[in-house]
Every structure is written in structure tokens, then in C-alpha cells.
Design a protein around this motif. Sequence first.
Motif, PDB file in Angstrom:
ATOM      1  N   VAL A 176      20.606-120.409  -1.025  1.00 13.66           N
ATOM      2  CA  VAL A 176      20.119-120.481   0.354  1.00 13.66           C
ATOM      3  C   VAL A 176      19.193-119.302   0.648  1.00 13.66           C
ATOM      4  O   VAL A 176      18.160-119.447   1.322  1.00 13.66           O
ATOM      5  N   GLN A 177      19.529-118.116   0.129  1.00  8.16           N
ATOM      6  CA  GLN A 177      18.649-116.959   0.320  1.00  8.16           C
ATOM      7  C   GLN A 177      17.283-117.198  -0.329  1.00  8.16           C
ATOM      8  O   GLN A 177      16.237-116.897   0.265  1.00  8.16           O
ATOM      9  N   VAL A 178      17.301-117.734  -1.540  1.00 11.87           N
ATOM     10  CA  VAL A 178      16.038-117.999  -2.227  1.00 11.87           C
ATOM     11  C   VAL A 178      15.215-119.025  -1.455  1.00 11.87           C
ATOM     12  O   VAL A 178      13.997-118.879  -1.285  1.00 11.87           O
ATOM     13  N   LEU A 179      15.864-120.073  -0.967  1.00  9.81           N
ATOM     14  CA  LEU A 179      15.142-121.092  -0.200  1.00  9.81           C
ATOM     15  C   LEU A 179      14.603-120.525   1.109  1.00  9.81           C
ATOM     16  O   LEU A 179      13.518-120.922   1.564  1.00  9.81           O
ATOM     17  N   ALA A 180      15.347-119.592   1.705  1.00  7.52           N
ATOM     18  CA  ALA A 180      14.852-118.960   2.933  1.00  7.52           C
ATOM     19  C   ALA A 180      13.580-118.170   2.649  1.00  7.52           C
ATOM     20  O   ALA A 180      12.611-118.232   3.418  1.00  7.52           O
ATOM     21  N   TRP A 181      13.571-117.441   1.547  1.00 10.42           N
ATOM     22  CA  TRP A 181      12.364-116.713   1.192  1.00 10.42           C
ATOM     23  C   TRP A 181      11.229-117.653   0.821  1.00 10.42           C
ATOM     24  O   TRP A 181      10.059-117.358   1.081  1.00 10.42           O
ATOM     25  N   TRP A 182      11.544-118.753   0.207  1.00 11.13           N
ATOM     26  CA  TRP A 182      10.509-119.748  -0.079  1.00 11.13           C
ATOM     27  C   TRP A 182       9.875-120.246   1.219  1.00 11.13           C
ATOM     28  O   TRP A 182       8.641-120.348   1.322  1.00 11.13           O
ATOM     29  N   ALA A 183      10.697-120.523   2.221  1.00 10.55           N
ATOM     30  CA  ALA A 183      10.163-120.993   3.500  1.00 10.55           C
ATOM     31  C   ALA A 183       9.330-119.908   4.180  1.00 10.55           C
ATOM     32  O   ALA A 183       8.268-120.197   4.754  1.00 10.55           O
ATOM     33  N   VAL A 184       9.790-118.660   4.109  1.00 10.66           N
ATOM     34  CA  VAL A 184       9.049-117.578   4.756  1.00 10.66           C
ATOM     35  C   VAL A 184       7.681-117.381   4.097  1.00 10.66           C
ATOM     36  O   VAL A 184       6.656-117.214   4.782  1.00 10.66           O
ATOM     37  N   THR A 185       7.650-117.412   2.787  1.00 10.98           N
ATOM     38  CA  THR A 185       6.357-117.254   2.112  1.00 10.98           C
ATOM     39  C   THR A 185       5.438-118.446   2.389  1.00 10.98           C
ATOM     40  O   THR A 185       4.210-118.280   2.428  1.00 10.98           O
ATOM     41  N   ARG A 186       6.004-119.630   2.600  1.00 10.67           N
ATOM     42  CA  ARG A 186       5.156-120.779   2.965  1.00 10.67           C
ATOM     43  C   ARG A 186       4.544-120.569   4.351  1.00 10.67           C
ATOM     44  O   ARG A 186       3.401-120.992   4.596  1.00 10.67           O
ATOM     45  N   LEU A 187       5.303-119.928   5.238  1.00 11.59           N
ATOM     46  CA  LEU A 187       4.738-119.617   6.548  1.00 11.59           C
ATOM     47  C   LEU A 187       3.573-118.635   6.418  1.00 11.59           C
ATOM     48  O   LEU A 187       2.570-118.738   7.137  1.00 11.59           O
ATOM     49  N   GLY A 188       3.706-117.681   5.506  1.00  8.56           N
ATOM     50  CA  GLY A 188       2.599-116.758   5.279  1.00  8.56           C
ATOM     51  C   GLY A 188       1.353-117.473   4.791  1.00  8.56           C
ATOM     52  O   GLY A 188       0.238-117.188   5.245  1.00  8.56           O
ATOM     53  N   ILE A 189       1.530-118.423   3.866  1.00  2.00           N
ATOM     54  CA  ILE A 189       0.387-119.194   3.387  1.00  2.00           C
ATOM     55  C   ILE A 189      -0.179-120.058   4.510  1.00  2.00           C
ATOM     56  O   ILE A 189      -1.402-120.248   4.614  1.00  2.00           O
ATOM     57  N   LEU A 190       0.687-120.563   5.363  1.00  2.77           N
ATOM     58  CA  LEU A 190       0.221-121.355   6.502  1.00  2.77           C
ATOM     59  C   LEU A 190      -0.687-120.524   7.399  1.00  2.77           C
ATOM     60  O   LEU A 190      -1.725-121.008   7.883  1.00  2.77           O
ATOM     61  N   LEU A 191      -0.322-119.268   7.625  1.00  4.45           N
ATOM     62  CA  LEU A 191      -1.170-118.396   8.445  1.00  4.45           C
ATOM     63  C   LEU A 191      -2.544-118.197   7.795  1.00  4.45           C
ATOM     64  O   LEU A 191      -3.571-118.202   8.480  1.00  4.45           O
ATOM     65  N   VAL A 192      -2.558-118.014   6.476  1.00  6.08           N
ATOM     66  CA  VAL A 192      -3.839-117.864   5.791  1.00  6.08           C
ATOM     67  C   VAL A 192      -4.648-119.154   5.885  1.00  6.08           C
ATOM     68  O   VAL A 192      -5.870-119.131   6.091  1.00  6.08           O
ATOM     69  N   ALA A 193      -3.971-120.317   5.773  1.00  4.81           N
ATOM     70  CA  ALA A 193      -4.680-121.597   5.837  1.00  4.81           C
ATOM     71  C   ALA A 193      -5.280-121.841   7.213  1.00  4.81           C
ATOM     72  O   ALA A 193      -6.336-122.466   7.335  1.00  4.81           O
ATOM     73  N   VAL A 194      -4.614-121.333   8.242  1.00  3.41           N
ATOM     74  CA  VAL A 194      -5.120-121.534   9.595  1.00  3.41           C
ATOM     75  C   VAL A 194      -6.264-120.574   9.904  1.00  3.41           C
ATOM     76  O   VAL A 194      -7.259-120.948  10.533  1.00  3.41           O
ATOM     77  N   THR A 195      -6.145-119.326   9.462  1.00  3.22           N
ATOM     78  CA  THR A 195      -7.133-118.310   9.828  1.00  3.22           C
ATOM     79  C   THR A 195      -8.238-118.128   8.794  1.00  3.22           C
ATOM     80  O   THR A 195      -9.354-117.736   9.149  1.00  3.22           O
ATOM     81  N   GLY A 196      -7.939-118.389   7.517  1.00  2.00           N
ATOM     82  CA  GLY A 196      -8.907-118.135   6.463  1.00  2.00           C
ATOM     83  C   GLY A 196     -10.247-118.824   6.642  1.00  2.00           C
ATOM     84  O   GLY A 196     -11.300-118.168   6.584  1.00  2.00           O
ATOM     85  N   PRO A 197     -10.264-120.146   6.870  1.00  2.00           N
ATOM     86  CA  PRO A 197     -11.558-120.805   7.047  1.00  2.00           C
ATOM     87  C   PRO A 197     -12.375-120.260   8.204  1.00  2.00           C
ATOM     88  O   PRO A 197     -13.607-120.266   8.153  1.00  2.00           O
ATOM     89  N   TRP A 198     -11.738-119.792   9.247  1.00  2.00           N
ATOM     90  CA  TRP A 198     -12.474-119.244  10.385  1.00  2.00           C
ATOM     91  C   TRP A 198     -13.094-117.893  10.049  1.00  2.00           C
ATOM     92  O   TRP A 198     -14.166-117.535  10.554  1.00  2.00           O
ATOM     93  N   LEU A 199     -12.416-117.120   9.192  1.00  2.30           N
ATOM     94  CA  LEU A 199     -12.886-115.764   8.912  1.00  2.30           C
ATOM     95  C   LEU A 199     -13.810-115.693   7.704  1.00  2.30           C
ATOM     96  O   LEU A 199     -14.709-114.851   7.666  1.00  2.30           O
ATOM     97  N   PHE A 200     -13.606-116.560   6.713  1.00  3.48           N
ATOM     98  CA  PHE A 200     -14.317-116.409   5.452  1.00  3.48           C
ATOM     99  C   PHE A 200     -15.165-117.621   5.083  1.00  3.48           C
ATOM    100  O   PHE A 200     -15.693-117.672   3.973  1.00  3.48           O
ATOM    101  N   HIS A 201     -15.276-118.580   5.958  1.00  8.12           N
ATOM    102  CA  HIS A 201     -16.068-119.751   5.638  1.00  8.12           C
ATOM    103  C   HIS A 201     -17.554-119.372   5.578  1.00  8.12           C
ATOM    104  O   HIS A 201     -18.022-118.504   6.326  1.00  8.12           O
ATOM    105  N   GLY A 202     -18.284-120.072   4.666  1.00  4.85           N
ATOM    106  CA  GLY A 202     -19.708-119.798   4.529  1.00  4.85           C
ATOM    107  C   GLY A 202     -20.521-120.551   5.561  1.00  4.85           C
ATOM    108  O   GLY A 202     -20.234-120.526   6.762  1.00  4.85           O
ATOM    109  N   THR A 203     -21.521-121.253   5.107  1.00  6.59           N
ATOM    110  CA  THR A 203     -22.374-122.016   6.016  1.00  6.59           C
ATOM    111  C   THR A 203     -21.774-123.384   6.286  1.00  6.59           C
ATOM    112  O   THR A 203     -20.899-123.867   5.566  1.00  6.59           O
ATOM    113  N   GLY A 204     -22.264-124.022   7.352  1.00  8.94           N
ATOM    114  CA  GLY A 204     -21.812-125.362   7.674  1.00  8.94           C
ATOM    115  C   GLY A 204     -20.635-125.366   8.629  1.00  8.94           C
ATOM    116  O   GLY A 204     -20.187-124.322   9.124  1.00  8.94           O
TER     117      GLY A 204
END
Length: 563
Positions: free
Chosen positions: A198-226
Motif C-alpha cells: 500500500v505504501q508503494v502504491l501510494a508513492w506511485w499515485a503521488v508521482t503520477r500526480l507530479g507527472i500530471l502537473l508537468v503534463a498540464v503546465t509543460g505545454p504552456w511553458l515550453f511549447h514551440g510555435t503553433g
Amino acid sequence: MTDTGWYGASDVEASAPPWDTRDWNSPQWTMPERGTPERSLDTTTPAYRAAGEGGRYEGPDDGVNDGPKDGVDEDERRRADRPRPWWSDELDASGGDADDDVSEPLTPMGGTPAPAQDPDERETDRPARQREPGQPGRPQPPAEPVAEPAGARSTPPGPAPTTPSGSSTSTASDARGPQGSSRLRWLPERLRPTPGDVQVLAWWAVTRLGILLVAVTGPWLFHGTGKIPSFWDSWKQWDFWHFDRIATFGYFAPGWSTPIEAFFPGFPMVLRLGVLVGIPTVVGGLLVSFVAGGVAAVALARLADREWGPGAGRYAAAMWMLAPPAIFLAAPYTEALFLALAIPAWLSARRGNWWLAAVLAAGACTVRVSGIFLVVALAVEFLTSGRRKGWLEGLWLALPMAPVLGYMAYLKVNTGDWLRWYHAQSDEWYRGFTLPWTAFFNTWNAATGHTAFGDVSDALRANFEWMFRAELVAMLVGLVVTVVLLTLRRWGEATWVGVQVAAFATSYWFFSVPRATLLWFPLWIGLGALAVRRPWVWRAYVILAVPLFGIWAAAYLTGRWSG
């Protein structure tokens, strides 16, 4: 120079201990108490020597010896109760009480890798302090026995069990086992989640939330043209389009120029099941990676705990989740699904369940060509580990070749080439056989700006050069891990990593090696075992890996080449 410190002596050479002075054994040696009148303590009288034998000082009644006579002079009692100076702890053979307050090492899941000893146990384990020749002993007050409550111990005291690495294990961890919650009694025992799972799965979920934050903000900050892509579109990068094509139209539908036969059918078939019920391939791929990655994380932690003792699994799983290229464990790629089959297969083999290992390996062979390497490593493990009940069990390892031969037969019928999957990789991804030193120089030239990548922008060329440098580093890591495993005579794991390293080293150049490090579970298990014994390894890893983790994720989600 004289010393008038806590010894209470005068004219004593500071460079030598008191018992080495000329008049140490004389009756005139004094040991005064602070704040009390100095009086002579005769250590040569028969009465004083009898105190060491009978536990009571029977000296002349001079008024100083009045009081409770429990075997120790009142002055000696006060001297024994006096707080010890800090430097006296350093004289102990194995450390003193100063070690009792050492902070516990930081662990990724909370808690410590191994249970801390009680202070009483530390005192018991401490070797007796050795006396210098000629140093007299000092009478000490008798220790008052402390009765232990009747329910304090459920079992007779004994030495703590040790792990294969020699570290002490926790009784609670052993008792915990794969029992899980009473609500899951209907599950087989090995499938019930433990508190550690359960501890390992909790950390798996937390790290997925971190990736979710990058997925939401990354394209806005680092996207090129278009136009900025939507959330779902940001996951549709590189190989995803090939999986989407296979899941939607199959391998040989017209209108697709890339030889997608290089990709094994397991992952696209799972995406196809989602398409049949109305789930888009990108959504289905993310769901598969989320669920399969959690299974792989739990299996990795259990395998590490089995090999190196409690605590190693939590570190290994956390380091694997935070690996720089770990974005591919979340993306709609094959890594998570493959590891959800490959790591349990290896864990089953280590338990001696060869039939189950073969079934899981057969599933892994449908997902990636790496499944063939897994079968080879399992065969080596079967021959060298001794975890077999009979040689006939090795016949199970022929089972994983069935899906491989089935896919090859399918390609033969449609293309006339049994090895079309290999030739497709050679034609499109430069996987053709190349001498290792030639492959190294090709990669070196690409990493140092001496290779022309066609008509690409300067930004993309810099992207390629940076990633080829990462390829070189990943290959070095693979070589080191292989050598270490061979040194430890872990032949099966060495085969698993070494065969992949050899395959990468004989391609035109090193390609997608950082992604492959996610498959090298012996690497993460070894780092986890090392972090248990050296907590600074975990801290250093987090400091170095997390920034690269974010960079890799942002690169993938914005369409840059990320291995």
C-alpha cells in the motif's frame, strides 16, 4: 602544564593518564568531590579492598560513612551519579550514549529500513570497557533489577533474524507477510496487498500526480510555435502513433509508410480492446500504463525485499518511479505493461514457481522484443540458481517462445519474411548489426555535433545531441551494472542486463538506452539495497534525479525527442 580538572588531582601530568603517575597507588592519592571538603580516600586498606569483594565499605566510623549502607559509600554514590563528560563517551570501545540520539535515516515511505534497538539492547551489546594495565576498578552502585511485565514478550528473547545481506529484519515485517486485509481473504495469499504494498502504491499515485502537473503546465511553458495542444494531444508523441495505427487499422492497412511490424502486438491488442468499447487509444494507453505500472512497482518492491531484506523494496520502487526517463512509465508506451509481466515472472522464478514464471514471460514476449532476452535470462537462472525441483521444470521455459513464433508466422504469411520485425527495426531505426567500436564512434559523433541529421532546426539538432549524450551515459551504467552482477555471481540478472547492453552496443548507434534502464530491475534493486545501508545515497539520488525527471517529462510532452 598541570591538570586540575574533574580528576581532582593536582600536579598531574596532562599528557599521561592518572594511573601512570608515580604515586597512583599511594595512600595520599585524593579524589575530592566538587563543592565538598577534600578528604583522603585510602585505597590500600583491607576494609576498602573488602568493599570490592563484599560490596560494602567497613571503614572507621568517622562520621562521613553514616547513612544508608547498601554496599556503596555515599561519596562513591554521588561520584557514580555525576553526569559523564562528553569526552568519556569517546573512550568507549563501540561508542557511547551519544549515539542513541542519532537521527533516523530518511526513507521514501516513512519509517526506517531496519528497527532501531532499544537503549537497553544497545547497552547489552556494548563490549566491556578494557582497563589499562595497573588501572584499579571503581566500585559501582548495584543495579536495581527491573521486573519485565508478563506480556512484554510474546516469544522468548533471541537473536534477530538476518537478511541475505546480513542486516537485521523486523519481526513486524515478517509477521506482516502477504496477508493483507480481511476483506481480501478471497484472493490468493500472494496477491493480497500488504501494508508495504500500500505504501508503494501510494508513492506511485503521488508521482503520477507530479507527472500530471508537468503534463498540464509543460505545454504552456515550453511549447514551440503553433497552437498549444490539448491535454490528451500532449501525450500523442513519437511511437504512440504507431501503436494507435496498429490498434485501429492493423499492421498492413494501406496509407502508412513506417514499417510498424517492428512493434510486437501485445500492447496494441490491449488498446484495441478499449477501442471496441469506445475508449480512445490515448486514454486506454494511459490507463494501462497507470495500472500496469502500479503492479510493476509492487512486484519490484517485493523482489527487492526478498533479495536484500526489508526496506530495500521501498527504496528501489521509489528510485525507479523517479528515474529520469520515468515519463515512459506513464505515457502510452510499452514499458509499464512489459514490466508488469516481466518482474512478477522473475519473482516467481526466484520462488521456484517456474510454470508461473513461464506464463508471465510468455505475456511479456507479446509486448516487446525484450521478452526474448527475458526468456534467455530465465533459462540461465534456472540452470544456475538451484531453485528447481527437477530438470523437467525447465521445459516450461519453452512456453514463452510460442507467442514469438506465432507472430513470426503471421509476418511470414503477410510479408514472406520470418524476421520481418527485425528487418523493420534495421531499416527504420538503424538496428542492424554493427561492430561495437563503430557503434560507439557513431554515437560519439552524434553527441558532439559531428553528425548531420538532415534538414532540421538548430533547436532540434541540439535536442538530438543532448539525447545522444544521455545514450552514452546510459550505456556506461549498463556496463557497470553488468560487471557488478557478474562479480556477485548473479548470473541470471547479469544475463538480463548484459544481453540488452550487447544488443544496443551492436546497433548503428546507441539508441533508446535511457528508456531501457527502466527495464533493468537489478539496477533499481541494487540502488535500493545500497540506500538502506547508506541513506545519503537516497538523498543524493533524489537531488540529482528529480530535476532530470521533470526535464525528461517536459521534453516528451512538448514533442521533443526524449529517447
